[in-house]
Design a protein around this motif. Structure first.
Motif, PDB file in Angstrom:
ATOM      1  N   MET A   1     -31.237 -52.280 -11.667  1.00  0.00           N
ATOM      2  CA  MET A   1     -31.768 -53.155 -10.662  1.00  0.00           C
ATOM      3  C   MET A   1     -31.480 -54.588 -11.082  1.00  0.00           C
ATOM      4  O   MET A   1     -31.729 -54.970 -12.207  1.00  0.00           O
ATOM      5  CB  MET A   1     -33.269 -52.913 -10.554  1.00  0.00           C
ATOM      6  N   LEU A   2     -30.941 -55.356 -10.169  1.00  0.00           N
ATOM      7  CA  LEU A   2     -30.608 -56.747 -10.450  1.00  0.00           C
ATOM      8  C   LEU A   2     -31.278 -57.666  -9.447  1.00  0.00           C
ATOM      9  O   LEU A   2     -31.535 -57.291  -8.312  1.00  0.00           O
ATOM     10  CB  LEU A   2     -29.101 -56.964 -10.348  1.00  0.00           C
ATOM     11  N   ASN A   3     -31.531 -58.886  -9.876  1.00  0.00           N
ATOM     12  CA  ASN A   3     -31.981 -59.933  -8.985  1.00  0.00           C
ATOM     13  C   ASN A   3     -31.007 -61.091  -9.226  1.00  0.00           C
ATOM     14  O   ASN A   3     -31.275 -61.977 -10.019  1.00  0.00           O
ATOM     15  CB  ASN A   3     -33.422 -60.329  -9.291  1.00  0.00           C
ATOM     16  N   PRO A   4     -29.841 -61.066  -8.557  1.00  0.00           N
ATOM     17  CA  PRO A   4     -28.774 -62.025  -8.846  1.00  0.00           C
ATOM     18  C   PRO A   4     -29.108 -63.452  -8.440  1.00  0.00           C
ATOM     19  O   PRO A   4     -29.993 -63.683  -7.612  1.00  0.00           O
ATOM     20  CB  PRO A   4     -27.593 -61.521  -8.003  1.00  0.00           C
ATOM     21  N   PRO A   5     -28.362 -64.428  -8.977  1.00  0.00           N
ATOM     22  CA  PRO A   5     -28.535 -65.815  -8.556  1.00  0.00           C
ATOM     23  C   PRO A   5     -28.325 -65.928  -7.050  1.00  0.00           C
ATOM     24  O   PRO A   5     -27.492 -65.246  -6.479  1.00  0.00           O
ATOM     25  CB  PRO A   5     -27.426 -66.567  -9.313  1.00  0.00           C
ATOM     26  N   GLY A   6     -29.119 -66.779  -6.416  1.00  0.00           N
ATOM     27  CA  GLY A   6     -29.009 -66.967  -4.982  1.00  0.00           C
ATOM     28  C   GLY A   6     -29.900 -66.033  -4.188  1.00  0.00           C
ATOM     29  O   GLY A   6     -30.137 -66.243  -3.010  1.00  0.00           O
ATOM     30  N   HIS A   7     -30.416 -64.984  -4.824  1.00  0.00           N
ATOM     31  CA  HIS A   7     -31.340 -64.063  -4.164  1.00  0.00           C
ATOM     32  C   HIS A   7     -32.758 -64.604  -4.301  1.00  0.00           C
ATOM     33  O   HIS A   7     -33.109 -65.226  -5.293  1.00  0.00           O
ATOM     34  CB  HIS A   7     -31.309 -62.687  -4.835  1.00  0.00           C
ATOM     35  N   SER A   8     -33.575 -64.290  -3.315  1.00  0.00           N
ATOM     36  CA  SER A   8     -34.997 -64.551  -3.432  1.00  0.00           C
ATOM     37  C   SER A   8     -35.542 -63.735  -4.593  1.00  0.00           C
ATOM     38  O   SER A   8     -34.998 -62.687  -4.937  1.00  0.00           O
ATOM     39  CB  SER A   8     -35.690 -64.135  -2.137  1.00  0.00           C
ATOM     40  N   ARG A   9     -36.624 -64.183  -5.172  1.00  0.00           N
ATOM     41  CA  ARG A   9     -37.287 -63.429  -6.250  1.00  0.00           C
ATOM     42  C   ARG A   9     -37.645 -62.030  -5.768  1.00  0.00           C
ATOM     43  O   ARG A   9     -37.757 -61.109  -6.552  1.00  0.00           O
ATOM     44  CB  ARG A   9     -38.534 -64.197  -6.683  1.00  0.00           C
ATOM     45  N   TRP A  10     -37.829 -61.842  -4.469  1.00  0.00           N
ATOM     46  CA  TRP A  10     -38.282 -60.566  -3.928  1.00  0.00           C
ATOM     47  C   TRP A  10     -37.181 -59.806  -3.192  1.00  0.00           C
ATOM     48  O   TRP A  10     -37.467 -58.953  -2.370  1.00  0.00           O
ATOM     49  CB  TRP A  10     -39.495 -60.784  -3.033  1.00  0.00           C
ATOM     50  N   ALA A  11     -35.931 -60.122  -3.460  1.00  0.00           N
ATOM     51  CA  ALA A  11     -34.793 -59.365  -2.921  1.00  0.00           C
ATOM     52  C   ALA A  11     -34.062 -58.749  -4.112  1.00  0.00           C
ATOM     53  O   ALA A  11     -33.807 -59.434  -5.101  1.00  0.00           O
ATOM     54  CB  ALA A  11     -33.869 -60.283  -2.138  1.00  0.00           C
ATOM     55  N   PHE A  12     -33.734 -57.479  -4.012  1.00  0.00           N
ATOM     56  CA  PHE A  12     -33.181 -56.771  -5.160  1.00  0.00           C
ATOM     57  C   PHE A  12     -31.885 -56.065  -4.805  1.00  0.00           C
ATOM     58  O   PHE A  12     -31.720 -55.565  -3.691  1.00  0.00           O
ATOM     59  CB  PHE A  12     -34.186 -55.731  -5.675  1.00  0.00           C
ATOM     60  N   ASP A  13     -30.965 -56.021  -5.758  1.00  0.00           N
ATOM     61  CA  ASP A  13     -29.748 -55.228  -5.650  1.00  0.00           C
ATOM     62  C   ASP A  13     -29.917 -54.033  -6.581  1.00  0.00           C
ATOM     63  O   ASP A  13     -30.120 -54.191  -7.784  1.00  0.00           O
ATOM     64  CB  ASP A  13     -28.519 -56.042  -6.051  1.00  0.00           C
ATOM     65  N   LEU A  14     -29.841 -52.850  -6.006  1.00  0.00           N
ATOM     66  CA  LEU A  14     -30.061 -51.618  -6.757  1.00  0.00           C
ATOM     67  C   LEU A  14     -28.742 -50.883  -6.922  1.00  0.00           C
ATOM     68  O   LEU A  14     -27.996 -50.697  -5.960  1.00  0.00           O
ATOM     69  CB  LEU A  14     -31.052 -50.724  -6.012  1.00  0.00           C
ATOM     70  N   LEU A  15     -28.467 -50.463  -8.148  1.00  0.00           N
ATOM     71  CA  LEU A  15     -27.238 -49.741  -8.465  1.00  0.00           C
ATOM     72  C   LEU A  15     -27.587 -48.533  -9.308  1.00  0.00           C
ATOM     73  O   LEU A  15     -28.005 -48.680 -10.460  1.00  0.00           O
ATOM     74  CB  LEU A  15     -26.270 -50.652  -9.226  1.00  0.00           C
ATOM     75  N   PRO A  16     -27.473 -47.343  -8.742  1.00  0.00           N
ATOM     76  CA  PRO A  16     -27.772 -46.145  -9.541  1.00  0.00           C
ATOM     77  C   PRO A  16     -26.771 -45.991 -10.684  1.00  0.00           C
ATOM     78  O   PRO A  16     -25.577 -46.200 -10.501  1.00  0.00           O
ATOM     79  CB  PRO A  16     -27.618 -44.997  -8.545  1.00  0.00           C
ATOM     80  N   LEU A  17     -27.277 -45.636 -11.845  1.00  0.00           N
ATOM     81  CA  LEU A  17     -26.436 -45.343 -13.006  1.00  0.00           C
ATOM     82  C   LEU A  17     -26.490 -43.849 -13.269  1.00  0.00           C
ATOM     83  O   LEU A  17     -27.447 -43.171 -12.908  1.00  0.00           O
ATOM     84  CB  LEU A  17     -26.922 -46.109 -14.232  1.00  0.00           C
ATOM     85  N   GLU A  18     -25.472 -43.356 -13.920  1.00  0.00           N
ATOM     86  CA  GLU A  18     -25.464 -41.947 -14.280  1.00  0.00           C
ATOM     87  C   GLU A  18     -26.535 -41.707 -15.344  1.00  0.00           C
ATOM     88  O   GLU A  18     -26.758 -42.549 -16.206  1.00  0.00           O
ATOM     89  CB  GLU A  18     -24.091 -41.538 -14.812  1.00  0.00           C
ATOM     90  N   PRO A  19     -27.228 -40.553 -15.297  1.00  0.00           N
ATOM     91  CA  PRO A  19     -28.251 -40.259 -16.308  1.00  0.00           C
ATOM     92  C   PRO A  19     -27.688 -40.370 -17.722  1.00  0.00           C
ATOM     93  O   PRO A  19     -26.601 -39.880 -18.000  1.00  0.00           O
ATOM     94  CB  PRO A  19     -28.652 -38.815 -15.990  1.00  0.00           C
ATOM     95  N   GLY A  20     -28.431 -41.046 -18.589  1.00  0.00           N
ATOM     96  CA  GLY A  20     -28.035 -41.175 -19.981  1.00  0.00           C
ATOM     97  C   GLY A  20     -26.919 -42.165 -20.230  1.00  0.00           C
ATOM     98  O   GLY A  20     -26.373 -42.233 -21.320  1.00  0.00           O
ATOM     99  N   SER A  21     -26.557 -42.969 -19.221  1.00  0.00           N
ATOM    100  CA  SER A  21     -25.456 -43.910 -19.376  1.00  0.00           C
ATOM    101  C   SER A  21     -25.866 -45.303 -18.927  1.00  0.00           C
ATOM    102  O   SER A  21     -26.644 -45.453 -18.004  1.00  0.00           O
ATOM    103  CB  SER A  21     -24.254 -43.447 -18.540  1.00  0.00           C
ATOM    104  N   ALA A  22     -25.316 -46.299 -19.589  1.00  0.00           N
ATOM    105  CA  ALA A  22     -25.521 -47.679 -19.147  1.00  0.00           C
ATOM    106  C   ALA A  22     -24.302 -48.178 -18.390  1.00  0.00           C
ATOM    107  O   ALA A  22     -24.291 -49.289 -17.886  1.00  0.00           O
ATOM    108  CB  ALA A  22     -25.778 -48.576 -20.362  1.00  0.00           C
ATOM    109  N   ALA A  23     -23.258 -47.355 -18.320  1.00  0.00           N
ATOM    110  CA  ALA A  23     -22.010 -47.765 -17.674  1.00  0.00           C
ATOM    111  C   ALA A  23     -22.114 -47.649 -16.159  1.00  0.00           C
ATOM    112  O   ALA A  23     -22.628 -46.672 -15.631  1.00  0.00           O
ATOM    113  CB  ALA A  23     -20.855 -46.913 -18.178  1.00  0.00           C
ATOM    114  N   VAL A  24     -21.607 -48.656 -15.478  1.00  0.00           N
ATOM    115  CA  VAL A  24     -21.564 -48.658 -14.018  1.00  0.00           C
ATOM    116  C   VAL A  24     -20.405 -47.782 -13.542  1.00  0.00           C
ATOM    117  O   VAL A  24     -20.490 -47.152 -12.493  1.00  0.00           O
ATOM    118  CB  VAL A  24     -21.421 -50.100 -13.498  1.00  0.00           C
TER     119      VAL A  24
END
Length: 195
Positions: free
Chosen positions: A1-24
């Motif tokens: 889950m990210l809250n990138p620059p330019g986003h409101s504090r309450w807007a989120f970008d969600l990116l599922p990751l594979e279980p057991g991995s930190a790689a996108v």
């Protein structure tokens, strides 16, 4: 889950990751930086997007193309500077394929869905956890992800993002998962698992 620059504090970008991995994506940053990564290579691509609440579909927009190849030297300046300046008032250009849900004065924007995947239409009733589309890379997306924004009105251009609580999720601290109930999502990059 990210809250990138330019986003409101309450807007989120969600990116599922594979279980057991930190790689996108397999090959990670190296493939991305050398422009050899396609949207379909990213772990969240085409994952189901489910309605977070019982409510009504106010907008169900589909037909915007997905970004196929991820090219950082082109996508980052265009996504962070050019497109917002030139297209910032055009919801489909920014949000891509998207759904706006409404229920009891609460409005939710789910954006950047995959082209051809939006399964709901304006006026349709939806139930919580019902699949409404698939994660894509449409609109002003640097790559596949889901933009989630709870708002005080139905129009993303004029509504203000508002805080919200998630009924149940788990937060990863780098060593183990911690259960959370009825808590706001942290406004920083974190790994969560929603039950």
């Amino acid at each position: 889950m990210l809250n990138p620059p330019g986003h409101s504090r309450w807007a989120f970008d969600l990116l599922p990751l594979e279980p057991g991995s930190a790689a996108v994506a397999e090959g990670g940053w190296w493939r991305y930086l050398t422009c050899r990564l396609r949207s379909s290579d990213v772990s969240g691509w085409a994952r189901p997007v489910r309605s977070p609440l019982d409510g009504e579909v106010l907008v169900g927009h589909d037909g915007e193309p997905d970004r196929d190849r991820l090219v950082p030297w082109r996508d980052v300046p265009a996504g962070l500077l050019l497109r917002p300046l030139l297209l910032g008032k055009q919801i489909p250009a920014m949000a891509g394929n998207h759904v706006v849900l409404g229920a009891d004065g609460t409005y939710v924007l789910l954006a950047h869905l995959q082209q051809g995947s939006v399964r709901v239409a304006s006026g349709q009733a939806v139930r919580a956890r019902e699949t409404i589309g698939l994660i894509g890379a449409s609109g002003n997306a640097l790559g596949p992800h889901l933009h989630l924004q709870v708002m005080n009105g139905p129009d993303p251009l004029t509504a203000r993002p508002v805080p919200f609580a998630v009924r149940r999720y788990r937060l990863w601290d780098g060593r183990r998962w911690h259960g959370r109930n009825d808590s706001p999502l942290p406004a920083k990059r974190v790994r969560i698992s929603v039950d």
